[in-house]
Design a protein around this motif. Structure first.
Motif, PDB file in Angstrom:
ATOM      1  N   ASP A 131       1.309  15.037  -1.577  1.00 29.08           N
ATOM      2  CA  ASP A 131       3.000  13.968  -2.339  1.00 29.08           C
ATOM      3  C   ASP A 131       3.746  15.008  -3.231  1.00 29.08           C
ATOM      4  O   ASP A 131       2.783  15.424  -3.958  1.00 29.08           O
ATOM      5  CB  ASP A 131       3.085  13.127  -2.828  1.00 29.08           C
ATOM      6  N   TYR A 169       7.830  11.442  -2.358  1.00 29.30           N
ATOM      7  CA  TYR A 169       7.247  10.686  -2.779  1.00 29.30           C
ATOM      8  C   TYR A 169       8.382  10.401  -4.447  1.00 29.30           C
ATOM      9  O   TYR A 169       8.345  11.261  -5.468  1.00 29.30           O
ATOM     10  CB  TYR A 169       6.086  10.278  -3.426  1.00 29.30           C
ATOM     11  N   GLU A 178       1.455   3.687  -1.688  1.00 30.97           N
ATOM     12  CA  GLU A 178       0.210   5.147  -3.056  1.00 30.97           C
ATOM     13  C   GLU A 178       0.645   5.820  -2.965  1.00 30.97           C
ATOM     14  O   GLU A 178       0.891   6.414  -1.912  1.00 30.97           O
ATOM     15  CB  GLU A 178      -0.753   4.916  -3.804  1.00 30.97           C
ATOM     16  N   SER A 188       0.788  -0.908   0.179  1.00 30.53           N
ATOM     17  CA  SER A 188      -0.319   0.222  -0.151  1.00 30.53           C
ATOM     18  C   SER A 188       1.073   1.185   0.165  1.00 30.53           C
ATOM     19  O   SER A 188       0.741   2.138   0.711  1.00 30.53           O
ATOM     20  CB  SER A 188      -0.584   0.258   0.760  1.00 30.53           C
ATOM     21  N   LYS A 191       0.366   9.976  -1.658  1.00 26.78           N
ATOM     22  CA  LYS A 191      -0.679  10.637  -1.032  1.00 26.78           C
ATOM     23  C   LYS A 191      -1.054  11.525  -1.663  1.00 26.78           C
ATOM     24  O   LYS A 191      -0.062  12.586  -2.045  1.00 26.78           O
ATOM     25  CB  LYS A 191      -1.342  10.236   0.655  1.00 26.78           C
TER      26      LYS A 191
END
Length: 339
Positions: free
Chosen positions: A163, A192, A158, A156, A160
């Motif tokens: 980000d 990220y 991914e 999980s 957000k």
């Protein structure tokens, strides 16, 4: 690896111990510490840990058990370096990725000798690929599966809302401290980090036919294991496209100050530069994959001997194990006959 139930401690041996028991190391002691610290599953690195794992070291770091792959590591005299913890019932074994080992990678670099302007006379006696094979890890191409990728991926993970998404791309061939420092610097530019990995054919196009040393599947797992990487784009387009930037909502594209052997001088990040979201960053580490290759080539005789001695030591150990197994079978057969 020395592991406890609360955290993962990874022991790393000194250069002196590695030379004595295994042969010359490719990376220096400090470089190996940095590499292991960059792995996302490692909580602590035990510097200067003994090559033969002992119970005192495990107790000092409150480790309940020690973990290693299903290939046996031998000391200079040919004994199992984990025998002490095995006898104490504090050893656990995991499946080793077949075909991927330091011995194999050193062998691949040694086979690049002829392509790096080494004289033919000094090249005599250079062994074939078969002579670099470890009896434990074997020689084969890494067979990639979705399960293997899942094991290396963060669950999980991914992006957000809010980000700042950073993108970079390259070969990332033979993960080394220079690349580790670059990925750390890239992650600091946002929150990220997406890393695009080029197809083998693209890497050969801009670095030369001898590259990549690792196939795409191997490079994917190496990058996924890095603690600063959030996502990997497998088979990233070369050069970068508008589609990639739009699909991942990229805020910034970064490139290292040190370029890894580019023979293609075209601007493969041109679309990011045009959007005004391109930045060159300096990790402060000039090490390149080519530098590692040259370490091997400059000392090729020493590394050839290293691989050969390691192979002989492993084959002798396998023979001893087979003899012991045969003796056990004979004992069982004799016992059954007497009954």
């Amino acid at each position: 690896a020395v592991v406890s139930t609360q955290s993962g401690h990874y022991g790393r041996d000194t250069d002196e111990e590695v030379r004595l028991n295994k042969g010359p190391p490719v990376l220096t002691e400090q470089e190996r510490y940095k590499m292991v610290r960059s792995v996302k599953w490692v909580d602590e690195v035990v510097e200067g840990s003994p090559y033969v794992t002992d119970l005192e070291t495990m107790d000092k770091y409150q480790a309940e058990f020690c973990v290693h792959g299903d290939d046996i590591t031998l000391s200079a005299d040919g004994t199992d370096t984990y025998q002490i913890v095995k006898d104490a019932g504090r050893y656990k074994e995991c499946k080793r990725t077949q075909g991927v080992s330091t011995t194999d990678l050193v062998g691949r670099m040694l086979l690049m000798t002829r392509a790096n302007n080494v004289s033919q006379s000094s090249d005599q006696g250079l062994p074939s690929q078969e002579e670099f094979v470890s009896p434990y890890t074997k020689a084969c191409n890494l067979l990639q599966t979705n399960n293997k990728i899942t094991q290396f991926s963060s669950p999980s993970n991914e992006a957000k809302p809010g980000d700042k998404i950073v993108y970079t791309a390259g070969a990332f061939d033979l993960m080394h401290p220079g690349l580790v420092d670059f990925l750390e610097a890239a992650k600091k530019e946002g929150s990220y980090l997406i890393v695009g990995l080029y197809e083998d054919s693209a890497v050969s196009q801009y670095k030369g036919s001898q590259y990549p040393i690792q196939i795409l599947q191997e490079r994917v797992l190496s990058v996924l294991a890095n603690r600063n990487v959030d996502e990997v784009l497998i088979g990233a387009p070369y050069p970068l496209t508008e589609e990639v930037l739009d699909h991942f909502n990229v805020d910034l594209v970064v490139q290292g100050k040190v370029l890894e052997g580019h023979k293609d001088h075209s601007d493969h990040f041109a679309v990011a530069r045009k959007r005004g979201i391109f930045k060159v960053i300096d990790s402060g580490n000039p090490l390149k994959t080519e530098d590692l290759v040259m370490r091997i080539i400059r000392n090729r005789k020493m590394f050839m001997d290293r691989n050969k001695k390691k192979q002989i030591k492993e084959l002798n150990n396998i023979a001893r194990m087979e003899e012991k197994e045969e003796e056990k079978k004979k004992e069982k057969s004799t016992t059954a006959t007497l009954r």
